[in-house]
Design a protein around this motif. Structure first.
Motif, mmCIF file in Angstrom:
data_model
loop_
_atom_site.group_PDB
_atom_site.id
_atom_site.type_symbol
_atom_site.label_atom_id
_atom_site.label_comp_id
_atom_site.label_asym_id
_atom_site.label_seq_id
_atom_site.Cartn_x
_atom_site.Cartn_y
_atom_site.Cartn_z
ATOM 1 N N GLY A 92 10.384 52.405 37.683
ATOM 2 C CA GLY A 92 10.841 53.018 36.486
ATOM 3 C C GLY A 92 10.719 54.270 36.282
ATOM 4 O O GLY A 92 11.540 55.037 35.862
ATOM 5 N N ARG A 93 9.456 54.906 36.741
ATOM 6 C CA ARG A 93 9.331 56.448 36.454
ATOM 7 C C ARG A 93 10.335 57.143 37.197
ATOM 8 O O ARG A 93 10.517 58.221 37.015
ATOM 9 C CB ARG A 93 7.846 56.666 37.097
ATOM 10 N N TRP A 96 13.688 56.915 35.882
ATOM 11 C CA TRP A 96 14.048 57.764 34.576
ATOM 12 C C TRP A 96 13.896 59.113 34.983
ATOM 13 O O TRP A 96 14.488 60.141 34.484
ATOM 14 C CB TRP A 96 12.900 57.558 33.468
ATOM 15 N N HIS A 100 17.009 61.178 33.544
ATOM 16 C CA HIS A 100 16.875 62.299 32.905
ATOM 17 C C HIS A 100 17.334 63.911 33.393
ATOM 18 O O HIS A 100 17.829 64.680 32.727
ATOM 19 C CB HIS A 100 15.456 62.281 32.221
ATOM 20 N N CYS A 134 14.544 43.944 33.411
ATOM 21 C CA CYS A 134 14.799 45.218 32.872
ATOM 22 C C CYS A 134 16.331 45.478 32.742
ATOM 23 O O CYS A 134 16.793 46.068 32.106
ATOM 24 C CB CYS A 134 14.262 46.461 33.880
ATOM 25 N N CYS A 160 17.574 59.702 26.009
ATOM 26 C CA CYS A 160 16.415 59.737 25.406
ATOM 27 C C CYS A 160 16.287 58.540 24.760
ATOM 28 O O CYS A 160 15.243 57.762 24.553
ATOM 29 C CB CYS A 160 16.183 61.028 24.878
ATOM 30 N N HIS A 163 15.766 55.448 26.608
ATOM 31 C CA HIS A 163 14.484 55.247 27.111
ATOM 32 C C HIS A 163 13.417 54.872 26.062
ATOM 33 O O HIS A 163 12.674 54.093 26.181
ATOM 34 C CB HIS A 163 14.345 56.509 27.806
ATOM 35 N N ASN A 164 13.888 55.567 24.802
ATOM 36 C CA ASN A 164 12.775 55.002 23.585
ATOM 37 C C ASN A 164 12.867 53.727 23.400
ATOM 38 O O ASN A 164 11.865 52.960 22.789
ATOM 39 C CB ASN A 164 13.262 55.939 22.565
ATOM 40 N N VAL A 166 13.200 51.336 25.319
ATOM 41 C CA VAL A 166 12.535 50.533 26.257
ATOM 42 C C VAL A 166 10.924 50.824 26.106
ATOM 43 O O VAL A 166 10.022 49.887 25.901
ATOM 44 C CB VAL A 166 12.635 51.091 27.775
ATOM 45 N N ASN A 167 10.648 52.083 25.691
ATOM 46 C CA ASN A 167 9.151 52.529 25.128
ATOM 47 C C ASN A 167 8.580 51.671 24.187
ATOM 48 O O ASN A 167 7.629 51.186 24.136
ATOM 49 C CB ASN A 167 9.085 53.766 24.949
ATOM 50 N N LYS A 169 10.017 48.693 23.189
ATOM 51 C CA LYS A 169 9.850 47.348 23.701
ATOM 52 C C LYS A 169 8.386 47.031 24.384
ATOM 53 O O LYS A 169 7.848 46.096 24.240
ATOM 54 C CB LYS A 169 10.915 46.730 24.572
ATOM 55 N N LYS A 172 5.026 51.499 23.618
ATOM 56 C CA LYS A 172 4.855 52.873 24.048
ATOM 57 C C LYS A 172 5.049 53.677 23.050
ATOM 58 O O LYS A 172 6.139 53.632 22.282
ATOM 59 C CB LYS A 172 5.081 53.275 25.583
ATOM 60 N N PHE A 175 9.398 59.134 22.650
ATOM 61 C CA PHE A 175 9.505 60.461 23.033
ATOM 62 C C PHE A 175 10.365 61.290 21.955
ATOM 63 O O PHE A 175 11.310 60.710 21.336
ATOM 64 C CB PHE A 175 10.202 60.373 24.289
ATOM 65 N N ARG A 183 11.258 69.035 28.598
ATOM 66 C CA ARG A 183 10.568 68.081 29.774
ATOM 67 C C ARG A 183 11.586 68.106 31.021
ATOM 68 O O ARG A 183 10.612 68.004 31.976
ATOM 69 C CB ARG A 183 10.608 66.528 28.962
ATOM 70 N N TRP A 184 12.562 68.150 30.878
ATOM 71 C CA TRP A 184 13.305 67.787 32.273
ATOM 72 C C TRP A 184 14.416 68.762 32.937
ATOM 73 O O TRP A 184 14.821 68.530 33.881
ATOM 74 C CB TRP A 184 14.206 66.634 31.748
#
Ligand SMILES: Cc1cc2nc3c(=O)[nH]c(=O)nc-3n(C[C@H](O)[C@H](O)[C@H](O)COP(=O)(O)OP(=O)(O)OC[C@H]3O[C@@H](n4cnc5c(N)ncnc54)[C@H](O)[C@@H]3O)c2cc1C
Length: 194
Positions: A92-93, A96, A100, A134, A160, A163-164, A166-167, A169, A172, A175, A183-184
């Motif tokens: 996942g990391r 992403w 991103h 996923c 973004c 991704h949020n 999923v965060n 869910k 977490k 962002f 960030r990216w």
């Protein structure tokens, strides 16, 4: 949510172990710290001492009482050792990071070909992403929130927000989507990434 986990499957599974579409525990869908190979309940893993179960403790105590040296089972790390296949979190990391960063460097005014290829890249994920639950959830999400490939800023924000999703869910923190460039692409103003 499509995951068959300890809370949603009929068969008892160790906490955090995820079932794949073939009805078997799915390694790439599961965090390494929750992976208990060869078990459906986690009991067998405990008995092998992988999770510090009573049997290994009892065996150690008996060996100590008998005066013989015994190697204590190594504690299982939370992340796979280097050079192991990724778990769901490493995959996942990495994914992403790729997505991103690709969005951060996407053109402000993409050509039709660039737009078409970005759409294909995003739409390939629900079909090809190896963590099946996923992939399924992402596929459902992008049906409701279709990709905005009109330009760099719009795409970065859209991604973004996905991704949020999923965060959320995964319970977490969300962002701050005004910070995607920092960030990216650009790094913080304090120059610590320069
Ligand atoms: C398409 C997709 C679907 C996934 N679905 C699941 C799933 O259903 N179940 C599951 O267990 N795992 C899923 N994952 C993996 C999960 O999202 C995380 O990657 C994994 O749990 C590791 O999380 P992390 O806390 O290290 O940071 P990650 O969530 O991987 O984030 C990496 C870095 O991105 C930055 N970041 C965080 N949120 C945002 C954002 N909204 N916008 C921009 N940057 C951000 C942060 O700096 C963070 O450190 C999925 C991954 C992908 C790519």
């Amino acid at each position: 949510m499509g995951a068959n986990s300890a809370t949603s499957s009929k068969a008892p599974m160790p906490p955090g172990m995820i079932m794949g579409p073939d009805g078997k525990p799915c390694k790439i869908c599961t965090a390494f710290r929750n992976w208990r190979p060869g078990t459906t309940t986690g009991v067998e893993a405990n008995e092998k001492g992988r999770t510090g179960g009573q049997k290994s403790t009892a065996a150690m105590m008996a060996a100590l009482a008998a005066g013989s040296a015994v190697a204590a089972p190594l504690p299982r790390p939370d992340v796979p050792p280097p050079n192991c296949p990724p778990d769901v979190e490493q995959l996942g990391r990495a994914t992403w990071t790729f997505l991103h960063t690709t969005a951060a460097y996407y053109p402000e005014r993409p050509t039709p070909t660039q737009r078409a290829n970005m759409l294909m890249l995003i739409r390939a994920l629900p079909v090809l992403y190896p963590c099946t639950h996923c992939a399924d959830d992402f596929g459902e999400d992008i049906k409701v929130n279709p990709p905005d490939v009109s330009g760099r800023v719009a795409l970065s924000r859209w991604l973004c927000e996905r991704h949020n999703q999923v965060n959320k869910k995964l319970r977490k923190d969300e962002f701050d989507c005004t910070k995607t460039d920092e960030r990216w692409r650009d790094g913080p103003n304090d120059g610590s990434c320069d």
